[in-house]
Design an enzyme around this catalytic site. Structure first.
Site, PDB file in Angstrom:
ATOM      1  N   TYR A   1      20.166  34.070  17.976  1.00 34.75           N
ATOM      2  CA  TYR A   1      20.959  32.983  17.390  1.00 34.75           C
ATOM      3  C   TYR A   1      20.155  31.679  17.398  1.00 34.75           C
ATOM      4  O   TYR A   1      20.104  30.950  16.405  1.00 34.75           O
ATOM      5  CB  TYR A   1      22.246  32.830  18.212  1.00 34.75           C
ATOM      6  CG  TYR A   1      23.150  31.708  17.773  1.00 34.75           C
ATOM      7  CD1 TYR A   1      23.945  31.843  16.647  1.00 34.75           C
ATOM      8  CD2 TYR A   1      23.227  30.520  18.497  1.00 34.75           C
ATOM      9  CE1 TYR A   1      24.792  30.811  16.241  1.00 34.75           C
ATOM     10  CE2 TYR A   1      24.067  29.487  18.095  1.00 34.75           C
ATOM     11  CZ  TYR A   1      24.844  29.646  16.972  1.00 34.75           C
ATOM     12  OH  TYR A   1      25.679  28.625  16.575  1.00 34.75           O
TER      13      TYR A   1
ATOM     14  N   LYS B   1      18.885  29.123  14.337  1.00 36.47           N
ATOM     15  CA  LYS B   1      19.225  27.705  14.254  1.00 36.47           C
ATOM     16  C   LYS B   1      17.964  26.824  14.205  1.00 36.47           C
ATOM     17  O   LYS B   1      17.960  25.780  13.551  1.00 36.47           O
ATOM     18  CB  LYS B   1      20.134  27.301  15.424  1.00 36.47           C
ATOM     19  CG  LYS B   1      21.532  27.895  15.308  1.00 36.47           C
ATOM     20  CD  LYS B   1      22.239  27.343  14.081  1.00 36.47           C
ATOM     21  CE  LYS B   1      23.643  27.843  13.901  1.00 36.47           C
ATOM     22  NZ  LYS B   1      24.266  27.347  12.651  1.00 36.47           N
TER      23      LYS B   1
ATOM     24  N   SER C   1      22.768  24.123  17.393  1.00 36.10           N
ATOM     25  CA  SER C   1      23.327  24.408  18.711  1.00 36.10           C
ATOM     26  C   SER C   1      22.336  23.989  19.788  1.00 36.10           C
ATOM     27  O   SER C   1      21.121  24.014  19.569  1.00 36.10           O
ATOM     28  CB  SER C   1      23.563  25.908  18.815  1.00 36.10           C
ATOM     29  OG  SER C   1      23.680  26.287  20.167  1.00 36.10           O
ATOM     30  N   SER C   2      22.860  23.653  20.976  1.00 37.49           N
ATOM     31  CA  SER C   2      21.956  23.250  22.056  1.00 37.49           C
ATOM     32  C   SER C   2      21.148  24.427  22.613  1.00 37.49           C
ATOM     33  O   SER C   2      20.215  24.216  23.388  1.00 37.49           O
ATOM     34  CB  SER C   2      22.736  22.579  23.185  1.00 37.49           C
ATOM     35  OG  SER C   2      23.660  23.483  23.751  1.00 37.49           O
ATOM     36  N   CYS C   3      21.469  25.655  22.211  1.00 39.82           N
ATOM     37  CA  CYS C   3      20.696  26.802  22.732  1.00 39.82           C
ATOM     38  C   CYS C   3      19.327  26.908  22.076  1.00 39.82           C
ATOM     39  O   CYS C   3      18.550  27.787  22.420  1.00 39.82           O
ATOM     40  CB  CYS C   3      21.474  28.100  22.599  1.00 39.82           C
ATOM     41  SG  CYS C   3      21.703  28.587  20.904  1.00 39.82           S
TER      42      CYS C   3
END
Ligand code: GDP
Length: 303
Positions: free
Chosen positions: A123, A127, A94-96
């Site tokens: 989260y 990742k 994810s880009s987060c």
């Protein structure tokens, strides 16, 4: 949402022996189940699209579930794949994962260069761990485990729950319910000034198989052992305000929009730099309004 889109894409590309499992059949948090499954099936390729996901509210309110479940899913599948002799794997992140205050657009090399956005830090940490698991197994055991980092995704089969979903499905649901029930206004969370990079899930599925199929020599030339993940984004960004008004139009709602600044904005911007994957030959091709229309059509047929 992403898994189904990837399966559809694989079928279009002629793959026939695709094995999928729902949670009732295979609980990815259970190490024995996952390891046994992989040992018996010995797939040529594993694609990890499964994850515990949710919008800003869910991430902020269930942090333990988000970090624990995602770490377990990744560790069980990646280590299990290695034990079963699976050479190829694709891990979706994810880009987060990138720092909250990253220079924009965000390049792959900005990973681990600063502090994360607090609303989804647990989260994001899980990742980042997934990327590092893939890289570590490649370095120690010579596997071909690749990672791709999609931006904010939307499309058919998304979670249209108003509290726990991401912004696009949540707003489709809110505007639709308000239209059907003649409600005078719809609440949008935050200031409206936040920017997001939204990608239609079918574009993401194409990017996934594109990276999966890429020959190892070229892939290794554009990545390095400890910087191997590849960004997948739309190349453009929209404010939440613009997005809300576009969804309002697509749904055909004529009431008012109210911005609730008491709800969190999250990170201000997270536009991914997609030069790496574009250089390899992939580009997004679904326009924003078009993607929203397709998503709303799916919602109307399925809810
Ligand atoms: P994020 O990219 O991790 O922040 O994921 P979200 O999709 O949950 O939220 C994106 C942005 O949309 C945030 O700034 C939210 O405050 C904003 N937003 C506005 N209205 C809503 C809503 O009804 N649901 C969600 N999830 N976000 C909303």
């Amino acid at each position: 949402m992403v898994g189904s889109a990837i399966v559809k894409q694989l079928k279009q590309e002629g793959f026939t022996n695709i094995l999928t499992k729902v949670k009732k059949e295979l609980n990815l948090i259970n190490q024995d189940q996952v390891h046994n499954f992989l040992k018996v099936e010995k797939p040529d390729h594993v694609i990890i699209a499964a994850a515990k996901v949710g919008g800003i509210y869910a991430n902020n309110n269930y942090p333990a579930e988000f970090i624990y479940q995602n770490l377990m899913i990744e560790a069980n599948l990646i280590h299990g794949a290695y034990l079963a002799g699976v050479k190829n794997l694709l891990f979706l992140g994810s880009s987060c994962i990138y720092p909250k205050e990253s220079v924009q657009p965000i390049k792959e090399e900005y990973l681990l260069s600063g502090i994360l956005e607090p609303t989804n830090e647990p989260y994001a940490i899980s990742k980042i761990a997934g990327i590092k698991l893939c890289e570590s197994y490649n370095r120690q055991y010579g596997t071909n485990y690749r990672s791709i980092m999609p931006t904010n995704l939307y499309g058919p089969k998304d979670n249209f729950d108003v509290n726990n979903g991401h912004v696009i499905p949540a707003l489709i649901r809110k505007f639709h319910d308000a239209k059907v029930n003649n409600i005078a206004s719809v609440e949008v969370w935050g200031s409206g000034m936040q920017l997001r990079d939204f990608l239609y899930v079918e574009d993401m599925a194409k990017a996934s198989t594109f990276i999966m199929n890429f020959d190892i020599k070229t892939f290794n030339e554009v990545t390095s052992p400890m910087l191997s993940h590849i960004n997948i984004g739309s190349g453009r960004e929209a404010t939440i305000k613009e997005t809300s008004f576009l969804i309002k139009e697509v749904v055909g709602y004529h009431g008012n929009v109210i911005f609730n600044a008491d709800m969190p904005d999250g990170t201000h911007r997270k536009l991914l730099d997609i030069k790496k994957i574009e250089g390899l030959g992939w580009k997004p091709n679904t326009g924003f309004k078009d993607g929203l229309k397709k998503t709303y059509s799916w919602f109307l047929e399925n809810y």
